[in-house]
Design an enzyme around this catalytic site. Structure first.
Site, PDB file in Angstrom:
ATOM      1  CG  ASN A   1      -7.928  -2.009  -5.272  1.00  0.00           C
ATOM      2  OD1 ASN A   1      -7.046  -2.842  -5.104  1.00  0.00           O
ATOM      3  ND2 ASN A   1      -8.128  -1.033  -4.394  1.00  0.00           N
TER       4      ASN A   1
ATOM      5  CG  ASP B   1      -2.075   0.952   1.114  1.00  0.00           C
ATOM      6  OD1 ASP B   1      -2.360   1.408  -0.012  1.00  0.00           O
ATOM      7  OD2 ASP B   1      -2.700   1.256   2.140  1.00  0.00           O
ATOM      8  N   GLY B   2       0.324   2.326  -0.566  1.00  0.00           N
ATOM      9  CA  GLY B   2       0.971   3.637  -0.479  1.00  0.00           C
ATOM     10  C   GLY B   2       1.560   4.140  -1.796  1.00  0.00           C
TER      11      GLY B   2
ATOM     12  NE  ARG C   1      -7.570   2.088  -5.530  1.00  0.00           N
ATOM     13  CZ  ARG C   1      -6.360   2.064  -5.011  1.00  0.00           C
ATOM     14  NH1 ARG C   1      -5.306   2.338  -5.773  1.00  0.00           N
ATOM     15  NH2 ARG C   1      -6.159   1.752  -3.748  1.00  0.00           N
TER      16      ARG C   1
ATOM     17  N   GLY D   1       0.005   5.496  -4.346  1.00  0.00           N
ATOM     18  CA  GLY D   1      -0.603   6.765  -4.735  1.00  0.00           C
ATOM     19  C   GLY D   1      -0.018   7.919  -3.939  1.00  0.00           C
ATOM     20  NE  ARG D   2      -1.384   6.561   1.321  1.00  0.00           N
ATOM     21  CZ  ARG D   2      -1.392   5.617   2.247  1.00  0.00           C
ATOM     22  NH1 ARG D   2      -1.057   5.898   3.486  1.00  0.00           N
ATOM     23  NH2 ARG D   2      -1.734   4.378   1.910  1.00  0.00           N
TER      24      ARG D   2
ATOM     25  NE  ARG E   1      -7.831   0.885   5.316  1.00  0.00           N
ATOM     26  CZ  ARG E   1      -7.525   2.163   5.528  1.00  0.00           C
ATOM     27  NH1 ARG E   1      -7.593   2.684   6.730  1.00  0.00           N
ATOM     28  NH2 ARG E   1      -7.135   2.934   4.518  1.00  0.00           N
ATOM     29  CB  THR E   2      -6.369  -7.063   7.208  1.00  0.00           C
ATOM     30  OG1 THR E   2      -7.698  -7.234   7.689  1.00  0.00           O
ATOM     31  CG2 THR E   2      -5.399  -7.167   8.370  1.00  0.00           C
TER      32      THR E   2
ATOM     33  CB  SER F   1      -8.736  -5.392  -3.223  1.00  0.00           C
ATOM     34  OG  SER F   1      -9.364  -4.129  -3.393  1.00  0.00           O
TER      35      SER F   1
HETATM   36  C1  IPE Z   1      -5.475  -2.745  -0.296  1.00  0.00           C
HETATM   37  O1  IPE Z   1      -5.130  -1.411  -0.431  1.00  0.00           O
HETATM   38  C2  IPE Z   1      -5.461  -3.432  -1.626  1.00  0.00           C
HETATM   39  C3  IPE Z   1      -4.161  -3.642  -2.248  1.00  0.00           C
HETATM   40  C4  IPE Z   1      -3.010  -3.331  -1.727  1.00  0.00           C
HETATM   41  C5  IPE Z   1      -4.204  -4.285  -3.540  1.00  0.00           C
HETATM   42  P1  IPE Z   1      -6.222  -0.271  -0.613  1.00  0.00           P
HETATM   43  O2  IPE Z   1      -5.481   1.003  -0.688  1.00  0.00           O
HETATM   44  O3  IPE Z   1      -7.124  -0.597  -1.740  1.00  0.00           O
HETATM   45  O4  IPE Z   1      -7.062  -0.405   0.743  1.00  0.00           O
HETATM   46  P2  IPE Z   1      -7.884   0.687   1.570  1.00  0.00           P
HETATM   47  O5  IPE Z   1      -8.872   1.300   0.632  1.00  0.00           O
HETATM   48  O6  IPE Z   1      -6.900   1.680   2.073  1.00  0.00           O
HETATM   49  O7  IPE Z   1      -8.506  -0.111   2.675  1.00  0.00           O
HETATM   50  C1  IPE Z   2      -1.490   0.240  -3.341  1.00  0.00           C
HETATM   51  O1  IPE Z   2      -1.282   1.611  -3.377  1.00  0.00           O
HETATM   52  C2  IPE Z   2      -1.687  -0.362  -4.716  1.00  0.00           C
HETATM   53  C3  IPE Z   2      -3.054  -0.808  -5.012  1.00  0.00           C
HETATM   54  C4  IPE Z   2      -4.073  -0.812  -4.183  1.00  0.00           C
HETATM   55  C5  IPE Z   2      -3.284  -1.299  -6.349  1.00  0.00           C
HETATM   56  P1  IPE Z   2      -2.498   2.618  -3.418  1.00  0.00           P
HETATM   57  O2  IPE Z   2      -2.837   2.881  -4.843  1.00  0.00           O
HETATM   58  O3  IPE Z   2      -3.611   2.142  -2.577  1.00  0.00           O
HETATM   59  O4  IPE Z   2      -1.829   3.906  -2.781  1.00  0.00           O
HETATM   60  P2  IPE Z   2      -2.467   4.900  -1.727  1.00  0.00           P
HETATM   61  O5  IPE Z   2      -2.958   4.070  -0.586  1.00  0.00           O
HETATM   62  O6  IPE Z   2      -3.577   5.611  -2.433  1.00  0.00           O
HETATM   63  O7  IPE Z   2      -1.345   5.800  -1.338  1.00  0.00           O
HETATM   64 MG    MG Z   3      -4.075   2.370  -0.615  1.00  0.00          MG
END
Ligand code: IPE
Ligand code: IPE
Ligand code: MG
Length: 264
Positions: free
Chosen positions: A89, A41-42, A92, A44-45, A215-216, A86
């Site tokens: 997802n 995760d992360g 989005r 995008g940030r 969170r999971t 997921s």
């Molecule tokens: C969980 O991350 C899914 C993946 C890493 C593929 P998300 O960014 O989608 O989860 P939430 O929305 O923060 O719970």
């Molecule tokens: C995890 O990074 C990758 C996927 C869920 C595909 P994010 O895209 O969720 O990045 P943030 O949480 O928005 O920073």
């Molecule tokens: Mg995320």
């Protein structure tokens, strides 16, 4: 700023497993988790912090994925589940979803030879409906090509949702009952476990989530019911094998009781 030292381009071709054996921590024998799951995760940030667009964060994650796989091999992890996309997802933007689908397909195609060379057996956990056909085709061809490898199983969780997986297991049990293949008066935990996407894969011992979120998010609810959890602050594109090793070091210190009482 803190992130300036991270030169993700230098990770473009991660070192193959055991290229630098002196860097690998020595974990006491028998203590390494057999099955590790990572919620990557992360992205995008990470991109946002640099004034980039979200999809550039996903691109920056690619070398990190393969550095992490190499580190898992070095540590002796036998199963690695990677939460890639997921069932939630799909919410989005259409552009981001399209990018993630095409990118997953391309990564599997582009990296299959490298994974094969490393002894990776490619696996997939997820639902077919909605998932792009080209992603499924690429996964199936990678799974076929690597099916005899046994260094590590890497499970790409794509269009994966834990509740969907349990619902699919229940549906499959119901069908077998209807078809008279199993008698319907008793549903056991074993039966549900046997109907999950990859029933041969043992329970998850350690779940790592990057980016500080605690969170999971629907990841392996059945298999990770007794997993140790490690929430790490780094955004996924800043990670790599050292972050995995550090989590394994935390895991080694944990006292797993499974509801019992530890003998003194
Ligand atoms: C969980 O991350 C899914 C993946 C890493 C593929 P998300 O960014 O989608 O989860 P939430 O929305 O923060 O719970
Ligand atoms: C995890 O990074 C990758 C996927 C869920 C595909 P994010 O895209 O969720 O990045 P943030 O949480 O928005 O920073
Ligand atoms: Mg995320």
């Amino acid at each position: 700023m803190a992130f300036e030292h991270v030169d993700y381009k230098s990770l473009d071709v991660p070192d193959a497993p055991f290229a630098h054996p002196e860097r690998i921590p020595s974990f006491p024998k028998g203590t390494v988790p057999k099955h590790v799951g990572i919620i990557m995760d992360g992205n995008g940030r990470w991109a946002q912090q640099r004034g980039l667009i979200r999809t550039e964060g996903h691109q920056a994650a690619e070398p990190v994925v393969f550095d992490t796989i190499a580190g898992a091999i070095e540590a002796g992890v036998r199963y690695l589940s990677l939460y890639t996309f997921s069932t939630e997802n799909w919410k989005r933007s259409p552009q981001e979803v399209r990018f993630l689908m095409g990118f997953s397909r391309d990564i599997i195609r582009r990296r299959v030879a490298q994974m094969d060379e490393w002894g990776v057996r490619v696996r997939w956990a997820g639902r077919r409906p909605r998932l792009w056909k080209s992603v499924i085709t690429e996964l199936e061809s990678a799974m076929e090509r690597t099916k005899h490898n046994s260094v590590i199983d890497v499970v790409f969780c794509i269009n994966y949702g834990g509740r969907a997986e349990i619902a699919d297991a229940a549906a499959s049990i119901a069908k077998q009952i209807r078809d008279g293949k199993i008698s319907g008066d008793r549903v056991t935990e074993r039966m549900i476990a046997d109907h999950l996407y990859n029933p041969d894969i043992p329970d998850c011992d350690l779940v790592i989530r990057t980016s500080g979120e605690q969170r999971t998010s629907n990841f392996l609810p059945w298999q990770a019911a007794y997993a140790e959890l490690d929430f790490v602050p780094e955004l996924f594109p800043e990670c790599g094998r050292e972050v995995l090793w550090r989590s394994i070091e935390h895991y080694v210190q944990r006292d797993r009781r499974f509801g019992g009482v530890k003998a003194k």
